[in-house]
Design an enzyme around this catalytic site. Structure first.
Site, PDB file in Angstrom:
ATOM      1  N   ASP A 103       0.882   1.515   9.405  1.00 53.39           N
ATOM      2  CA  ASP A 103       0.526   0.632  10.525  1.00 53.39           C
ATOM      3  C   ASP A 103       1.627   0.555  11.583  1.00 53.39           C
ATOM      4  O   ASP A 103       1.382   0.093  12.697  1.00 53.39           O
ATOM      5  CB  ASP A 103       0.244  -0.789  10.014  1.00 53.39           C
ATOM      6  CG  ASP A 103      -1.019  -0.853   9.175  1.00 53.39           C
ATOM      7  OD1 ASP A 103      -1.792   0.111   9.213  1.00 53.39           O
ATOM      8  OD2 ASP A 103      -1.223  -1.869   8.488  1.00 53.39           O
ATOM      9  N   GLY A 127       0.833  -1.206   0.000  1.00 52.93           N
ATOM     10  CA  GLY A 127       0.000   0.000   0.000  1.00 52.93           C
ATOM     11  C   GLY A 127       0.866   1.254   0.000  1.00 52.93           C
ATOM     12  O   GLY A 127       1.957   1.260   0.566  1.00 52.93           O
ATOM     13  N   THR A 184       5.093   1.968   6.318  1.00 53.71           N
ATOM     14  CA  THR A 184       3.684   1.604   6.535  1.00 53.71           C
ATOM     15  C   THR A 184       3.065   2.528   7.571  1.00 53.71           C
ATOM     16  O   THR A 184       3.702   2.881   8.574  1.00 53.71           O
ATOM     17  CB  THR A 184       3.466   0.140   6.999  1.00 53.71           C
ATOM     18  OG1 THR A 184       2.133   0.022   7.513  1.00 53.71           O
ATOM     19  CG2 THR A 184       4.411  -0.307   8.095  1.00 53.71           C
ATOM     20  N   ARG A 232      -0.211  -4.446  -4.595  1.00 48.27           N
ATOM     21  CA  ARG A 232      -0.102  -5.524  -3.618  1.00 48.27           C
ATOM     22  C   ARG A 232       0.079  -6.831  -4.381  1.00 48.27           C
ATOM     23  O   ARG A 232      -0.774  -7.217  -5.165  1.00 48.27           O
ATOM     24  CB  ARG A 232      -1.363  -5.601  -2.768  1.00 48.27           C
ATOM     25  CG  ARG A 232      -1.529  -4.416  -1.838  1.00 48.27           C
ATOM     26  CD  ARG A 232      -2.532  -4.752  -0.749  1.00 48.27           C
ATOM     27  NE  ARG A 232      -2.806  -3.590   0.084  1.00 48.27           N
ATOM     28  CZ  ARG A 232      -2.046  -3.209   1.093  1.00 48.27           C
ATOM     29  NH1 ARG A 232      -0.946  -3.866   1.394  1.00 48.27           N
ATOM     30  NH2 ARG A 232      -2.379  -2.150   1.813  1.00 48.27           N
ATOM     31  N   ASN A 287       5.353  -5.378   5.664  1.00 48.77           N
ATOM     32  CA  ASN A 287       5.717  -6.749   6.047  1.00 48.77           C
ATOM     33  C   ASN A 287       5.791  -7.714   4.863  1.00 48.77           C
ATOM     34  O   ASN A 287       6.737  -8.497   4.761  1.00 48.77           O
ATOM     35  CB  ASN A 287       4.734  -7.264   7.099  1.00 48.77           C
ATOM     36  CG  ASN A 287       5.074  -6.724   8.480  1.00 48.77           C
ATOM     37  OD1 ASN A 287       6.257  -6.609   8.825  1.00 48.77           O
ATOM     38  ND2 ASN A 287       4.068  -6.377   9.265  1.00 48.77           N
ATOM     39  N   GLY A 288       4.799  -7.666   3.985  1.00 48.75           N
ATOM     40  CA  GLY A 288       4.803  -8.553   2.811  1.00 48.75           C
ATOM     41  C   GLY A 288       6.013  -8.275   1.940  1.00 48.75           C
ATOM     42  O   GLY A 288       6.696  -9.205   1.467  1.00 48.75           O
TER      43      GLY A 288
HETATM   44  O1  F6P Z   1      -1.042  -1.506   5.319  1.00 50.22           O
HETATM   45  C1  F6P Z   1      -1.584  -0.246   5.395  1.00 50.22           C
HETATM   46  C2  F6P Z   1      -3.091  -0.290   5.303  1.00 50.22           C
HETATM   47  O2  F6P Z   1      -3.553   1.018   5.124  1.00 50.22           O
HETATM   48  C3  F6P Z   1      -3.798  -0.951   6.467  1.00 50.22           C
HETATM   49  O3  F6P Z   1      -3.920  -0.134   7.601  1.00 50.22           O
HETATM   50  C4  F6P Z   1      -5.112  -1.304   5.845  1.00 50.22           C
HETATM   51  O4  F6P Z   1      -5.717  -2.364   6.541  1.00 50.22           O
HETATM   52  C5  F6P Z   1      -4.722  -1.700   4.459  1.00 50.22           C
HETATM   53  O5  F6P Z   1      -3.503  -1.039   4.182  1.00 50.22           O
HETATM   54  C6  F6P Z   1      -5.721  -1.340   3.393  1.00 50.22           C
HETATM   55  O6  F6P Z   1      -5.241  -1.819   2.182  1.00 50.22           O
HETATM   56  P1  F6P Z   1      -5.817  -1.467   0.766  1.00 50.22           P
HETATM   57  O7  F6P Z   1      -5.435  -0.068   0.437  1.00 50.22           O
HETATM   58  O8  F6P Z   1      -5.182  -2.451  -0.144  1.00 50.22           O
HETATM   59  O9  F6P Z   1      -7.298  -1.608   0.868  1.00 50.22           O
END
Ligand code: F6P
Length: 351
Positions: A131, A5, A129, A69, A107-108
């Site tokens: 997170d 992301g 991230t 992703r 992490n991925g």
């Molecule tokens: O990893 C960051 C993050 O924003 C998380 O907090 C959230 O759960 C996820 O990505 C959302 O991912 P996407 O943008 O693929 O929906």
């Protein structure tokens, strides 16, 4: 390469790497940009970049390289397209004549970076991230900008909560890690903070709302991580409660919490989901500094041929950790986190 992301600070980090390399090695440097994360590495989607592309991007959100992703778990699986992804990534690495691959991601991204390192490629990771859940670093770039944005959301919601005597439930990002919710909850003065690391009990949540009402507070603010779950769900496997929610037509607990509070306390309750706004826009000053520290340090590692590592902040020092020690581990909010103690001392309910 930027993968996973997007978040504020990716471009600032790319700039940090590039400027520090040009500064150190001058025209001996050639930087290849790989488009859209590992997808670009698999499909040979790369190009030679010029110096100018790294100018003017310190403040720009997102990533100039694009991102995607690409599930780590599927990297070694050969799908219907019959592509051996690991072989394809190695082929691109060699075709582009890379001395080293810098991967900016979460992490991925780190798991795949370690996989490629084990396959013999020279890899340096950079921890990104919102997170803030990468093992071995105190902080990741993107996190503090997201905290600022989420805090502003809570601030703005406060005025409506107070004016209308309402309970406001704000869902913040973080599926497995509650750092963003915890920090913005504390910064925004949330009354109740619910994290994936601490399964909540709705009775306790309502008791906290009622306690505030008895103390003359006509509103309550809940900061709820998108990955929060209750004690009943904690007794099940994650897949099981997720399936139950899907069957009932919802993904996160936010709406359910709001409905339960309204029913159990009689307080009018509303929800707010700022979603991807938390990942958007310009990085904060903190993240620009961190991105520049991390990027320039990664350039130093590359110049010194220190590979198979990822950049980290420990205290005030920028250091590196072996990718093998970071890959596959997440950094969740521990039960003894100082910030949890802060919240408790301030009378915040953790559900
Ligand atoms: O990893 C960051 C993050 O924003 C998380 O907090 C959230 O759960 C996820 O990505 C959302 O991912 P996407 O943008 O693929 O929906």
């Amino acid at each position: 390469m930027t993968a996973g992301g997007d978040c504020p600070g990716l471009n600032a980090t790319l700039r940090g790497v590039a400027k520090a390399l040009y500064e150190r090695l001058g025209d001996d440097v050639e930087i290849i940009g790989i488009s859209n994360g590992y997808d670009g590495l698999i499909n040979g989607n790369w190009r030679v970049m010029n110096r100018g592309e790294f100018s003017g991007i310190l403040t720009v959100g997102g990533t100039i390289l694009g991102t995607k992703r690409t599930p780590f778990k599927l990297m070694k699986v050969i799908g219907e397209d019959k592509v051996d992804k690991v072989k394809a990534m190695k082929k691109t690495y060699h075709e582009a004549k890379l001395d080293c691959l810098l991967t900016l991601g979460g992490n991925g991204t780190h798991k795949t970076a370690n996989l490629l390192s084990e396959e013999g490629l020279n890899v340096i990771g950079l921890p990104k991230t919102i997170d803030n859940d990468i093992f071995g670093t105190d902080v990741t770039f993107g996190f503090h900008t997201a905290v600022d944005i989420a805090t502003e959301v809570i601030d703005r919601i406060h005025t409506t909560a107070g004016s209308h005597s309402r309970v406001m439930v704000i869902e913040l990002m973080g599926n497995k890690a509650g750092w963003l919710t915890l920090y913005s909850g504390v910064a925004g003065g949330a009354d109740i903070i619910l994290l994936p690391e601490l399964p909540y009990n709705i009775e306790r949540v309502c008791a906290a709302v009622e306690k505030r009402a008895r103390a003359g507070k006509n509103f309550s603010i809940l900061a709820v991580a998108e990955g929060a779950f209750d004690e009943a769900e904690a007794g099940m496997k994650r897949k099981e409660w997720m399936a139950k929610r899907a069957e009932a037509g919802y993904k996160t607990a936010t709406n359910r919490i709001a409905q339960q509070i309204e029913r159990m306390t009689g307080f009018e309750t509303r929800i707010c989901v700022p979603g991807h706004m938390q990942r958007g826009g310009s990085p904060s000053a903190y993240d620009r500094v961190l991105a520049t520290q991390f990027g320039s340090y990664a350039a130093k590692l590359a110049a010194e041929e220190c590979y198979g590592v990822t950049v980290a902040l420990k205290g005030t020092q920028v250091v590196y950790n072996p990718l093998s020690e970071v890959a596959g581990k997440a950094r969740n909010v521990p039960k003894d986190a100082e910030m949890l103690a802060v919240a408790r001392r301030m009378g915040v309910s953790l559900g």
